[in-house]
Each structure stands twice: as structure tokens, then as C-alpha cells.
Design a protein around this motif. Structure first.
Motif, PDB file in Angstrom:
ATOM      1  N   VAL A  45      92.625-140.845  34.082  1.00 44.00           N
ATOM      2  CA  VAL A  45      93.746-141.566  33.489  1.00 44.00           C
ATOM      3  C   VAL A  45      93.692-143.034  33.910  1.00 44.00           C
ATOM      4  N   GLY A  46      94.450-143.866  33.213  1.00 51.04           N
ATOM      5  CA  GLY A  46      94.483-145.288  33.537  1.00 51.04           C
ATOM      6  C   GLY A  46      94.583-146.104  32.261  1.00 51.04           C
ATOM      7  N   THR A  47      94.540-147.417  32.407  1.00 47.35           N
ATOM      8  CA  THR A  47      94.655-148.298  31.253  1.00 47.35           C
ATOM      9  C   THR A  47      93.299-148.662  30.683  1.00 47.35           C
ATOM     10  N   ASN A  48      92.388-149.113  31.516  1.00 48.67           N
ATOM     11  CA  ASN A  48      91.042-149.486  31.083  1.00 48.67           C
ATOM     12  C   ASN A  48      90.004-148.728  31.905  1.00 48.67           C
ATOM     13  N   GLY A  49      88.823-148.536  31.310  1.00 46.11           N
ATOM     14  CA  GLY A  49      87.716-147.930  32.048  1.00 46.11           C
ATOM     15  C   GLY A  49      87.640-146.424  32.005  1.00 46.11           C
ATOM     16  N   LYS A  50      88.558-145.768  31.278  1.00 47.08           N
ATOM     17  CA  LYS A  50      88.567-144.304  31.282  1.00 47.08           C
ATOM     18  C   LYS A  50      87.312-143.709  30.652  1.00 47.08           C
ATOM     19  N   THR A  51      86.914-144.239  29.498  1.00 49.80           N
ATOM     20  CA  THR A  51      85.754-143.677  28.802  1.00 49.80           C
ATOM     21  C   THR A  51      84.488-143.823  29.637  1.00 49.80           C
ATOM     22  N   SER A  52      84.266-144.999  30.190  1.00 52.65           N
ATOM     23  CA  SER A  52      83.066-145.223  31.007  1.00 52.65           C
ATOM     24  C   SER A  52      83.055-144.291  32.210  1.00 52.65           C
ATOM     25  N   THR A  53      84.196-144.170  32.885  1.00 48.85           N
ATOM     26  CA  THR A  53      84.279-143.297  34.057  1.00 48.85           C
ATOM     27  C   THR A  53      84.036-141.847  33.668  1.00 48.85           C
ATOM     28  N   THR A  54      84.621-141.429  32.551  1.00 51.69           N
ATOM     29  CA  THR A  54      84.447-140.054  32.090  1.00 51.69           C
ATOM     30  C   THR A  54      82.984-139.753  31.798  1.00 51.69           C
ATOM     31  N   ARG A  55      82.322-140.647  31.064  1.00 49.35           N
ATOM     32  CA  ARG A  55      80.919-140.436  30.726  1.00 49.35           C
ATOM     33  C   ARG A  55      80.041-140.400  31.972  1.00 49.35           C
ATOM     34  N   MET A  56      80.303-141.297  32.906  1.00 49.15           N
ATOM     35  CA  MET A  56      79.500-141.318  34.126  1.00 49.15           C
ATOM     36  C   MET A  56      79.717-140.068  34.978  1.00 49.15           C
ATOM     37  N   ALA A  57      80.972-139.649  35.121  1.00 50.28           N
ATOM     38  CA  ALA A  57      81.247-138.453  35.922  1.00 50.28           C
ATOM     39  C   ALA A  57      80.594-137.216  35.305  1.00 50.28           C
ATOM     40  N   VAL A 159      91.958-129.890  38.510  1.00 52.84           N
ATOM     41  CA  VAL A 159      91.725-129.722  39.945  1.00 52.84           C
ATOM     42  C   VAL A 159      91.435-131.057  40.615  1.00 52.84           C
ATOM     43  N   VAL A 160      90.925-132.022  39.826  1.00 57.54           N
ATOM     44  CA  VAL A 160      90.636-133.360  40.335  1.00 57.54           C
ATOM     45  C   VAL A 160      91.166-134.371  39.319  1.00 57.54           C
ATOM     46  N   VAL A 161      91.719-135.467  39.820  1.00 50.62           N
ATOM     47  CA  VAL A 161      92.236-136.543  38.963  1.00 50.62           C
ATOM     48  C   VAL A 161      91.650-137.868  39.432  1.00 50.62           C
ATOM     49  N   GLY A 162      91.233-138.706  38.467  1.00 48.21           N
ATOM     50  CA  GLY A 162      90.779-140.055  38.771  1.00 48.21           C
ATOM     51  C   GLY A 162      91.663-141.062  38.062  1.00 48.21           C
ATOM     52  N   LEU A 163      92.186-142.040  38.794  1.00 44.13           N
ATOM     53  CA  LEU A 163      93.010-143.090  38.205  1.00 44.13           C
ATOM     54  C   LEU A 163      92.249-144.401  38.264  1.00 44.13           C
ATOM     55  N   THR A 164      91.972-144.990  37.082  1.00 49.11           N
ATOM     56  CA  THR A 164      91.203-146.224  37.052  1.00 49.11           C
ATOM     57  C   THR A 164      92.039-147.419  37.477  1.00 49.11           C
ATOM     58  N   GLY A 165      93.128-147.639  36.862  1.00 47.42           N
ATOM     59  CA  GLY A 165      93.987-148.783  37.125  1.00 47.42           C
ATOM     60  C   GLY A 165      95.075-148.795  36.078  1.00 47.42           C
ATOM     61  N   ASN A 265      84.106-148.483  38.124  1.00 48.01           N
ATOM     62  CA  ASN A 265      84.193-147.218  37.392  1.00 48.01           C
ATOM     63  C   ASN A 265      83.180-146.214  37.917  1.00 48.01           C
ATOM     64  N   MET A 266      81.978-146.691  38.241  1.00 45.24           N
ATOM     65  CA  MET A 266      80.955-145.814  38.804  1.00 45.24           C
ATOM     66  C   MET A 266      81.406-145.248  40.143  1.00 45.24           C
ATOM     67  N   ALA A 267      82.014-146.101  40.969  1.00 45.18           N
ATOM     68  CA  ALA A 267      82.501-145.640  42.264  1.00 45.18           C
ATOM     69  C   ALA A 267      83.527-144.528  42.099  1.00 45.18           C
ATOM     70  N   LEU A 268      84.396-144.676  41.087  1.00 42.07           N
ATOM     71  CA  LEU A 268      85.385-143.625  40.831  1.00 42.07           C
ATOM     72  C   LEU A 268      84.710-142.361  40.320  1.00 42.07           C
ATOM     73  N   ALA A 269      83.714-142.508  39.453  1.00 41.41           N
ATOM     74  CA  ALA A 269      82.991-141.341  38.926  1.00 41.41           C
ATOM     75  C   ALA A 269      82.302-140.580  40.058  1.00 41.41           C
ATOM     76  N   VAL A 270      81.703-141.311  40.987  1.00 39.18           N
ATOM     77  CA  VAL A 270      81.067-140.672  42.142  1.00 39.18           C
ATOM     78  C   VAL A 270      82.117-139.961  42.991  1.00 39.18           C
ATOM     79  N   ALA A 271      83.256-140.631  43.215  1.00 41.69           N
ATOM     80  CA  ALA A 271      84.305-140.054  44.061  1.00 41.69           C
ATOM     81  C   ALA A 271      84.856-138.762  43.482  1.00 41.69           C
ATOM     82  N   VAL A 272      85.181-138.740  42.176  1.00 41.99           N
ATOM     83  CA  VAL A 272      85.740-137.509  41.601  1.00 41.99           C
ATOM     84  C   VAL A 272      84.690-136.406  41.562  1.00 41.99           C
ATOM     85  N   SER A 273      83.420-136.774  41.422  1.00 46.31           N
ATOM     86  CA  SER A 273      82.349-135.767  41.441  1.00 46.31           C
ATOM     87  C   SER A 273      82.240-135.147  42.820  1.00 46.31           C
TER      88      SER A 273
END
Length: 429
Positions: A45-57, A159-165, A265-273
Motif C-alpha cells: 500500500v502507499g501513494t507512489n511506488g506500489k507497482t514497482s515494489t510489487t513486481r520486485m517482491a 500476513v505481510v504488509v509493505g507501506l511505500t509512503g 522500493n527495492m529495499a522494501l521489496a527485500v524487507a517484505v520478502s
């Protein structure tokens, strides 16, 4: 019913608009036998960067050996972009097959008149959950649509949530302050979830901490629990990243995406993974997964000689990143910017940033029913130019395709042509 019928039907559903509610999606899922209960979900979830984070994760988890898929929104060129599994988008035939399976239940829900017919996003969300069950996915990375509390994707217990900003957007629905919008978005955090965020704003962090405490969830924040160092990869473009994750450290990870925000966004994708897997990632597999990652419409070079960049930035925060990227990567090049926005966006703030970096500005429309009238956009831009005493060539052209053709004609050696302001702009290139 074939792919063409599915497209026409879903396109028509746009007229039903946005209806913040979970009643229709929960009803259709019950009628379908609750397919979402068979898969784990990581919610972004978030305002920007969701698609990139989702694809990377999704790419990371697949590389780590999980049977993984994703659901993103919106698409740029085809509805098939919305879903992917095991490293590829669904085909038109697969999309049509999902639609055919969901369609009878859509009609059943519509006949119940639960505050009107199902919306396009609700139908596609139901299709995504069905795909997860059909493809026997272990985990799906799920991008929220708008907000969180009443978003159709919030019908799952992730089970896991990532918030971009969080920044101001859709204020008429989500709230008029960052704090109010954040309160809506964090509702996707359920009991016992593990949560990671790259948001560094004090207001957002306070809302996030209150929600995680109330749900007995675990919160991990950038700067406190994970961090990165990045340098530009001059040879290949993108970045070389050294990252300290929540569970492990990963050095010299190459990310072939432009923009420092993509590193976050990559850092968040790594973290949620890491949070989903419960441990350190295999570093070699992580590097392999990210080395070939592509995300459409995110400062994407779609043509060379001259360089044409497609960028989906559609709010002031996103346009700010776009402008920083443009001046950083092309400091001395002439910049021709094709600019069209939707009328429900803060187009004044967006235009103010655009005129600060453009040498030539082409105002146009994506010819979407939500597009801002070109004359109104022109009035706004000319007023800003006058107030800032900014010399700038300004043209007004009827649509994106004609604007691009004109830009190609007037471009000089070394010029950079950019198309930005709305995701809908990129449908026409």
C-alpha cells in the motif's frame, strides 16, 4: 466469451466509478467459495511506488523458490499486465478464462443490487484471487488500488504488509491530510501481521505505530531496521546497492531501474520478502532475480535517437521524482515534455514543477473522460510561467500521439522527449 468481450465489459464498468465498500467483493468471494483463503498475501500500500515494489517482491520470492504471483493496477496497454505468476504476465487466453469463470458470479451480485453494480476494480480483484487458487500459488504480492480500508484488496488477511509512503491524493475520498490518508491505508494491517515501511514522515509513522500496536503486529522501518547504500551503475544504468536487510546483508545488488526512489522500493521489496520467508534471502538468487527486472512506464526509455522517456508519474510527489531524475540524468540536454493530467489531480503543483525543468512544453490530453481540459491546463501553465518569469516554449496539441509526432519533428540532436502526468497518457504510445 473471448478476451475482446472481457475488455469491452470491463471498460464499460468504469462508468460505475469508485465505490468505497467491501460488501460486493466479499459477496462474490463467498459465492466463489472464498478462493483467497487458499493463498498467502503480501499487501503493498502507499501513494507512489506500489507497482514497482510489487513486481520486485514477486520476482524475489519466485527466485527464492516460492510459487508466487502478483496483482497490480492499473495497467498501461493491456489488462493482461494486471496479473502475473512464475515470472510472466498472464496471456489473453488466460485472462479471458478467468473472466469467464467470474462473470456468472458478477451477474449474481449485480442482481442483488448491493449499492449498485460491481466496479471494474472489484471484478478484476476477484479474478486475481481466483488466479491465485487456480495456479496454486503459495503467495501473491497484492497491490492495493486506492486507499486501504475500503479497497477491494482489503478483503484478504495479509500476513505481510509493505507501506511505500503517503502523500496527498484522492483527497475527496481518502481525507484532506496526510494523516487522514495514512489512517485509511494502514487498515490493511490485520492481527499479527509483519509490516515494513519506507515512509519516513513523522505523521505517517505515528499512524502506522498506532495501528501496529492495536493489531499486535510487528513493525520494521527503513533507517531503523533496514537500510541501504547505493551508487549509480554508469555502465548499465540503474544502481549498485549494498543493503542491510531485516534478516541479512546483501552487497553489490544490481538494480536496472532509474531513479533513487526505485532503490527505496527495492529495499522494501527485500524487507517484505524476508518477513514472509522468515529469514535471510539467498544473495545469489536475489541478485539474479533483480538483474533483469523491468517495470513499464517508470522513467522507461522507449526509444533512442532521440531518447523518448515514458513516465507514469501522476501526482506532485511522483512528478517531483521525475523532475529530479530528468535533471540528474540529462543535465545539459534540451528537454521536451509532453504533459497531460487528469482533472482530479493537483495539476497546479504538478505543472509548477514541470515548467521548472522543461525547455519546451507540449500540453495535451489522453482523451480520457477524466482528462483535464487542455485550455484549462494552458491557462494554469501560462499563469505560472508569467508569475515565475520563466521563458518557455509552450504548444497545445489535441492528443498524445500527435504530440509525440510533433516533438520528434522539432527535436534537435541530444534532445530528450518525455511523456508524463498520468498513467493514461502511456496507453497511446
Amino acid at each position: 466469451m473471448d478476451f475482446g468481450f472481457a475488455v469491452r465489459y470491463l471498460d464499460q464498468c468504469l462508468v460505475f466509478g469508485i465505490k468505497p465498500s467491501l460488501v460486493r467483493i466479499e459477496k462474490i468471494l463467498k459465492l466463489m467459495g472464498n478462493p483467497h483463503n487458499d493463498t498467502d498475501f503480501i499487501h503493498i500500500v502507499g501513494t507512489n511506488g506500489k507497482t514497482s515494489t510489487t513486481r520486485m517482491a514477486a520476482a524475489i520470492l519466485q527466485g527464492q523458490g516460492k510459487r508466487c504471483g502478483y496483482h497490480i493496477s492499473p495497467h498501461i496497454h493491456s489488462y493482461t499486465e494486471r496479473f502475473g505468476y512464475q515470472g510472466r504476465e498472464v496471456t489473453k487466453e488466460e485472462f479471458a478464462g478467468l473472466f469467464n469463470l467470474v462473470y456468472p458470479y458478477v451477474q449474481e451480485v449485480n442482481n442483488l443490487d448491493m449499492d449498485g453494480p460491481m466496479t471494474q476494480f472489484e471484478i478484476i480483484t476477484a479474478m486475481g484471487f481466483l488466479m491465485a487458487r487456480q495456479m496454486e500459488l503459495e503467495v501473491m504480492v497484492l497491490e492495493a488500488g486506492m486507499g486501504g480500508r475500503w479497497d477491494a484488496t482489503n478483503s484478504v488477511g495479509s500476513v505481510v504488509v509493505g507501506l511505500t509512503g503517503v502523500s496527498l491524493e484522492h483527497t475527496q475520498i481518502l481525507g484532506r491530510t496526510v494523516e487522514e490518508i495514512a489512517t485509511e491505508k494502514v487498515q490493511v494491517i490485520k492481527k499479527g501481521a509483519r509490516v515494513a515501511t519506507i515512509s519516513e514522515g513523522a505523521e505517517v509513522r505515528r499512524v502506522l505505530e498506532e495501528r501496529t500496536v492495536s493489531q499486535k503486529a510487528q513493525l520494521y522501518a527503513i533507517g531503523d531496521d533496514f537500510c541501504f547504500e547505493a551508487c549509480q551503475d554508469k555502465q548499465f544504468g540503474g544502481w549498485l546497492v549494498n543493503m542491510k536487510g531485516i534478516k541479512g546483508a546483501y552487497d553489490q545488488v544490481r538494480l536496472p531501474l532509474r531513479g533513487e526512489y526505485q532503490v527505496k522500493n527495492m529495499a522494501l521489496a527485500v524487507a517484505v520478502s524476508e518477513l514472509y520467508l522468515g529469514g535471510r534471502l539467498d544473495a545469489a538468487k536475489l541478485k539474479h532475480s533483480l538483474a533483469a527486472i523491468k517495470v513499464k512506464g517508470r522513467f522507461e526509455i522507449i526509444r533512442k535517437n532521440p531518447t523518448v522517456i515514458a513516465d507514469a508519474s501522476h501526482n506532485p510527489e511522483g512528478i517531483g521524482w521525475f523532475c529530479r531524475n530528468l535533471t540528474e540524468y540529462y543535465p545539459r540536454n534540451k528537454k521536451i515534455i509532453i504533459f497531460a493530467v487528469l482533472k482530479d489531480k493537483d495539476y497546479g503543483k504538478m505543472a509548477e514543477q514541470i515548467i521548472g525543468v522543461a525547455d519546451t512544453l507540449i500540453l495535451t490530453s489522453s482523451q480520457n473522460e477524466r482528462s483535464l481540459d487542455i485550455d484549462l491546463l494552458e491557462h494554469t501553465v501560462l499563469s505560472l510561467i508569467k508569475s515565475k518569469n520563466r521563458p518557455l516554449e509552450v504548444y497545445k496539441i489535441d492528443n498524445i500521439a500527435n504530440s509525440l509526432n510533433f516533438a520528434l519533428k522539432i527535436s534537435c540532436l541530444g534532445a530528450i522527449i518525455c511523456i508524463t502526468g498520468s498513467i493514461t497518457n502511456l496507453e497511446h504510445i
